[in-house]
Design an enzyme around this catalytic site. Structure first.
Site, mmCIF file in Angstrom:
data_model
loop_
_atom_site.group_PDB
_atom_site.id
_atom_site.type_symbol
_atom_site.label_atom_id
_atom_site.label_comp_id
_atom_site.label_asym_id
_atom_site.label_seq_id
_atom_site.Cartn_x
_atom_site.Cartn_y
_atom_site.Cartn_z
ATOM 1 N N GLU A 181 3.765 6.238 -3.317
ATOM 2 C CA GLU A 181 2.742 6.285 -2.280
ATOM 3 C C GLU A 181 2.583 4.908 -1.617
ATOM 4 O O GLU A 181 3.102 4.679 -0.544
ATOM 5 C CB GLU A 181 1.437 6.796 -2.910
ATOM 6 C CG GLU A 181 0.517 7.396 -1.891
ATOM 7 C CD GLU A 181 -0.471 8.391 -2.490
ATOM 8 O OE1 GLU A 181 -0.366 8.734 -3.675
ATOM 9 O OE2 GLU A 181 -1.359 8.828 -1.733
ATOM 10 N N GLU A 189 -7.316 4.362 -11.220
ATOM 11 C CA GLU A 189 -7.644 5.271 -10.125
ATOM 12 C C GLU A 189 -8.717 6.277 -10.536
ATOM 13 O O GLU A 189 -9.563 6.658 -9.745
ATOM 14 C CB GLU A 189 -6.368 6.023 -9.716
ATOM 15 C CG GLU A 189 -6.559 7.087 -8.661
ATOM 16 C CD GLU A 189 -5.239 7.733 -8.246
ATOM 17 O OE1 GLU A 189 -4.294 7.732 -9.061
ATOM 18 O OE2 GLU A 189 -5.158 8.215 -7.107
HETATM 19 C C1 BGC Z 1 -4.525 8.030 -2.784
HETATM 20 C C2 BGC Z 1 -5.954 7.656 -2.590
HETATM 21 C C3 BGC Z 1 -6.334 8.153 -1.243
HETATM 22 C C4 BGC Z 1 -6.266 9.642 -1.361
HETATM 23 C C5 BGC Z 1 -6.796 10.427 -0.235
HETATM 24 C C6 BGC Z 1 -4.465 9.508 -2.862
HETATM 25 O O1 BGC Z 1 -3.245 10.017 -3.156
HETATM 26 O O2 BGC Z 1 -3.950 7.394 -3.856
HETATM 27 O O3 BGC Z 1 -6.389 6.510 -3.067
HETATM 28 O O4 BGC Z 1 -7.474 7.663 -0.702
HETATM 29 O O5 BGC Z 1 -4.994 10.086 -1.722
HETATM 30 O O6 BGC Z 1 -7.799 11.151 -0.707
#
Ligand code: BGC
Length: 703
Positions: free
Chosen positions: A311, A580
């Site tokens: 990501e 996270e």
């Molecule tokens: C990310 C987040 C992001 C989110 C959107 C995720 O996959 O890692 O931090 O804000 O997607 O809701």
């Protein structure tokens, strides 16, 4: 288009890494400028570059490889020489350049780099090198995107970490623990036979057998390979990739790997560090440390969500909740300016900002995410007292505000919420898009907050008509919020923690009900077992909402808690960056990063309410000093570099429980000081010593 490292006469040009950094290459490409005077010499000179795919062609989630269509690896360079006599000589990339395949046979941001040292051409960028076997360069069409000179600090290799521990697995592999999760790569020193290949695999976690657990990296392969040239000691580090990791598993090391053979190279956008905090409370210290390291790992050209999995995107939501903390830790001015330009480059014709910048996914305008377009310039103004960014970004913010307002004339953000993530990853969520707090509530609260910021920014930049306009909207949204969500018994929305927290933090509760909303929130927090259920949107404001309304004691309890869920839970489980998810240790590996700064957004609270360093007037010309001085927080010190100089504070608990508090106010500043239970007073420049008696502190522990 791609990535480059330039050399002049055998020496590296500058120290930027992974340039050009990530941007929306359809729209804008950042170019770098270097002073190479000391690299030039009389006579022949050579200018050359290693090139690879870089951010331009790497496989971000949903974007695929080569997403921008045309072939990558295009280099445009221009060397301008000003002779002592006044003559000027200009050398540019043209059809006369020559190319050859280099030792880097594969390089990708997410997957890693493969380097075959047998393919190196010693002296290739030095005068006298025979390039007759090299091919002619292909002269490519100029890309249609705009070129912008990069003004924000580049990504640099900032420090080297020695291994904390080296272990050997039964199959012969070595596993190195650097003791710290971070973004960067490894540098190795090795001796062995030509053609022998060493493989390094990077991860945040270990399996129970001691090998690296790479499952949470998803599609990112995070693997580097080095093939030896076979001559003496060879030193190598990759040029065109980076990883988010704490552990690396090394296969094929020719002998017993010693601690001195490998180091972890920490890289990030090299912003000046401005904030520092030390606390005798291990949890507080750990939270501060972990947040700073998550910022280091994720201020990587862009503010990214995470540095490890497939990501690593410029998610606006993560940025906007974190910015007030980020601005304490580092000087974020140039970095903000760069990111706002990215936001504008991809702003939708209607006015919505993309949820990721550069856009990796088609979504735009999510409440609490696209807010970055307003929150970031506001934060820079508050922290540094500068309004240039507001002017630069104003027209864009107006389009964004108009986009929300147009279909929502009743004052609730009902329409145009696109993919609404709501209070993302809140504790009670059964699935990612679960609505634990009504999304209409979180969206409308975010809208009201932005409108309030628009009013303030319009006023300071003397946009009187706009101030009136946003003021009227603010009143309308405020009234609609109260009507829809705030009840006389202090209930907000569905009674979730985040609902009450946002309503209190954004000033959306009538004065007469504020205490009952806060008391009810405190009661709910206690009823759940003295824990927070908040996700991305509620967490950053949780402790403030309590501390501002007579529940400072509860805020301290939450801060010091080590049971699940809490920041202390992460610290107690050995986290060295912010997770996270609250339950990172057992969470779904499909979405479970150990280095996401979002939940660390509460760290601004440590500076403001533990150290007592808060913005009283933009740019800290006035410092709002309201430390909690709760003896349970122990002793500590903090400092913040501001345009006026260093603000510093120190707190110390004495035997009887009294707390000494010392504050240094730089020249040109005043401090308005309120100690718990005391009355506000003003202090000028200098160092001031104060005492808070433990007897008075009890009053702050209501509820
Ligand atoms: C990310 C987040 C992001 C989110 C959107 C995720 O996959 O890692 O931090 O804000 O997607 O809701």
């Amino acid at each position: 288009m791609g990535a480059y490292e330039a050399e002049v006469n055998g020496q590296r040009v500058g120290d930027a890494r992974l340039a050009p950094e990530n941007s929306d290459f359809h729209q804008r490409l950042l170019v770098q400028q270097y002073d190479v005077t000391r690299l030039l010499r009389a006579g022949d000179n050579v200018l050359g570059a290693h090139v690879a795919d870089g951010f331009y062609a790497s496989e971000a989630i949903g974007r695929g490889r080569y997403p921008f269509g045309e072939a990558p690896r295009r280099l445009w360079a221009r060397l301008e020489v000003q002779m002592p006599g006044g003559d000027r000589q200009v050398v540019t990339t043209d059809g006369l350049w020559r190319t050859a395949a280099g030792p880097v046979t594969f390089a990708e941001i997410y997957h890693g780099e493969t380097h075959d040292a047998r393919l190196e051409s010693p002296g290739w960028s030095k005068p006298g090198f025979d390039d007759s076997a090299w091919a002619e360069a292909w002269s490519a069409p100029t890309p249609s995107c705009a070129l912008h000179l990069q003004e924000s600090p580049p990504i640099r290799a900032v420090m080297a970490l020695p291994p904390r521990q080296v272990t050997r697995l039964p199959d012969g592999d070595h596993v190195i623990d650097f003791g710290q999760n971070f973004a960067g790569w490894c540098r190795i020193r090795v001796r062995g036979m030509a053609g022998h290949t060493i493989t390094l695999r990077f991860a945040e976690l270990l399996n129970s057998d001691g090998s690296v657990d790479m499952r949470n990296l998803r599609a990112a392969r995070c693997t580097d390979r080095y093939t030896l040239r076979g001559e003496g000691v060879e030193t190598w580090e990759p040029r065109f990739t980076y990883h988010g990791f704490r552990y690396v598993q090394v296969s094929g090391w020719p002998s017993e790997l010693q601690a001195g053979d490998i180091e972890g190279i920490v890289a990030h956008s090299d912003l000046p560090i401005t904030g520092h905090l030390e606390s005798s409370q291990a949890i507080v210290q750990g939270l501060w440390h972990n947040t700073l390291w998550s910022q280091r790992s994720n201020f990587f050209g862009l503010p990214t969500d995470c540095p490890q999995r497939d990501e690593r995107l410029g998610w606006t939501g993560d940025a906007q909740i974190f910015w007030p903390t980020a601005a304490f830790n580092m000087d974020v001015r140039a970095f903000t300016r760069r990111f706002l330009a990215d936001l504008r480059a991809s702003q939708q014709p209607g006015g919505a900002y993309m949820d990721t910048n550069p856009p990796a996914l088609p979504a735009a305008g999510a409440p609490g995410w696209s807010d970055a377009g307003v929150v970031l310039p506001y934060t820079v103004w508050q922290h540094y007292g500068e309004t240039e960014l507001i002017d630069e970004h104003w027209a864009s913010m107006e389009r964004w505000m108009a986009w929300i307002a147009e279909p929502n004339s009743e004052g609730l953000w009902r329409h145009r919420r696109d993919v609404d993530f709501g209070d993302w990853l809140s504790l009670d969520a059964k699935s990612l898009m679960d609505e634990t707090t009504p999304k209409l509530l979180t969206a409308t609260a975010c809208w009201a907050r932005m409108l309030g910021m628009m009013v303030d920014m319009a006023r300071i930049t003397k946009r009187d008509a706009a101030a009136g306009h946003y003021g009227a909207w603010h009143r309308k949204v405020h009234a609609a919020f109260v009507r829809e969500f705030v009840r006389d018994d202090g209930r907000v929305g569905n009674d979730s923690h985040t609902g009450a927290i946002l309503a209190l933090a954004f000033g959306l509760v009538p004065a007469s009900l504020r205490q009952s909303v806060a008391d009810r929130l405190a009661g709910n927090v206690r009823a759940r077992g003295t824990l927070l259920t908040t996700g991305f949107l509620g967490t950053p404001f949780s402790l403030d909402a309590l501390a501002e309304h007579g529940h400072a004691g509860l805020a301290v309890e939450l801060l010091l808690r080590t049971e699940f869920p809490s920041w202390g839970y992460m610290v107690a489980r050995g986290a060295t960056t912010i997770w996270e998810r609250w339950n990172g240790d057992v969470g779904d590996v499909a979405m479970n990063s150990y280095n996401h700064y979002a939940l660390g957004a509460v760290t601004a609270f440590l500076y403001r309410r533990i150290a007592g360093i808060d913005v009283g007037a933009p740019g800290f010309s006035q410092i709002a000093v309201r430390p909690l001085l709760d003896a349970r927080l122990g002793s500590g010190s903090a400092s913040l570099q501001t345009a006026h100089g260093e603000i510093a504070s120190e707190w110390q608990v004495r035997d009887g429980g009294d707390v000494d508090y010392r504050l240094t106010v730089p020249a040109g500043c005043i401090a308005s000081v309120t100690l718990p239970g005391g009355t506000p007073h003003t202090l000028g420049p200098g160092t001031h010593q104060m005492v808070q008696r433990s007897a008075d502190l009890k009053d702050t522990r209501r509820g």
